[in-house]
Design a protein around this motif. Structure first.
Motif, short mmCIF file in Angstrom:
data_model
loop_
_atom_site.label_atom_id
_atom_site.label_comp_id
_atom_site.label_asym_id
_atom_site.label_seq_id
_atom_site.Cartn_x
_atom_site.Cartn_y
_atom_site.Cartn_z
N THR A 278 0.81 -1.20 0.00
CA THR A 278 -0.09 -0.10 0.07
C THR A 278 0.86 1.37 -0.10
OG1 THR A 278 -1.69 0.94 1.17
CG2 THR A 278 -0.28 0.13 2.43
N TYR B 159 -4.63 6.53 0.06
CA TYR B 159 -3.83 5.44 0.01
C TYR B 159 -4.19 4.58 -1.45
CZ TYR B 159 -3.18 4.87 5.19
OH TYR B 159 -2.68 5.25 6.43
N SER C 86 -3.24 0.96 -3.57
CA SER C 86 -2.66 -0.16 -3.31
C SER C 86 -2.08 -0.84 -4.72
CB SER C 86 -3.65 -1.16 -2.59
OG SER C 86 -3.92 -0.59 -1.31
N LEU D 233 -5.16 -7.63 -0.76
CA LEU D 233 -4.90 -6.85 0.41
C LEU D 233 -5.65 -7.20 1.42
CD1 LEU D 233 -2.58 -5.01 1.39
CD2 LEU D 233 -4.32 -3.02 0.64
#
Length: 208
Positions: A174, A186, A188, A198
């Motif tokens: 991330t 964020y 990812s 994730l």
């Protein structure tokens, strides 16, 4: 057993298994990610293919959450224990698979193609200051968790890249914005690049 299970999970022929069990599935269409297989979730009242199975054999229901690996699917469908699931994993391995199990890796944090190419060291002053303001020692965090920095270009620009490591191997990441100005704090790893979704990861699990 853990290493062999993981190897077999990644090479499990989910399509053949589902077809032999008469389970309807989708590999394309609305909300189906590239390489994923979608079925009706066995763990909730799912009428519309919400259980996603990743190319690496990990499952997530978009209604009721992560469900672990395909081992749990096998145990639920075939009503068997771990030994029975292991036998079925062996039975449904993809053809031309090298059954030499990989050696346990060390924490090199190189990412093996997972981390963005622009994620590098040393950390720029902006990234170091971001960590200091949050009470972290930047040098310790780099050594301990293998974080990297993206500078002013690329999809992850001006972000700290945080590897997610399972069994000594980087399986996802991330990236946290350090400016406080990005629309998304964020970002990812894309699902088609990640080795483990994730939502199926517990961060820092290797130290527990």
């Amino acid at each position: 057993m853990e290493r062999s299970f993981r190897f077999l999970i990644e090479n499990f022929d989910i399509i053949s298994y589902l077809e032999d069990r008469g389970i309807e599935y989708r590999t394309s269409g609305k909300n189906v990610s590239k390489g994923w297989v979608e079925i009706n979730c066995l763990w909730c009242d799912d009428p519309s293919f919400h259980l996603g199975i990743s190319p690496q054999g990990w499952m997530n229901c978009w209604r009721c959450g992560p469900k672990g690996s395909v081992v749990n699917l096998i145990r639920a469908v075939d009503r068997c224990g771990e030994r029975g699931a292991y036998r079925i994993l062996l039975q449904y391995q993809k053809p031309n698979v090298d059954f030499t199990l990989p050696q346990k890796s060390v924490h090199t944090f190189d990412g093996d193609g997972i981390l963005p190419k622009e994620a590098k060291l040393p950390l720029p002053p902006l990234h170091r200051e971001y960590l200091r303001k949050r009470g972290f020692d930047p040098d310790y965090i780099v050594r301990k968790y293998g974080i990297r920095a993206c500078s002013v270009t690329g999809r992850y620009k001006l972000r700290i890249v945080i590897p997610v490591v399972v069994g000594g191997e980087v399986v996802n990441f991330t990236a946290r914005d350090v400016t406080g100005k990005a629309h998304a704090r964020y970002k990812s790893c894309p699902s088609d690049r990640a080795k483990v979704p994730l939502k199926c990861c517990v961060y820092n699990i290797d130290t527990v």
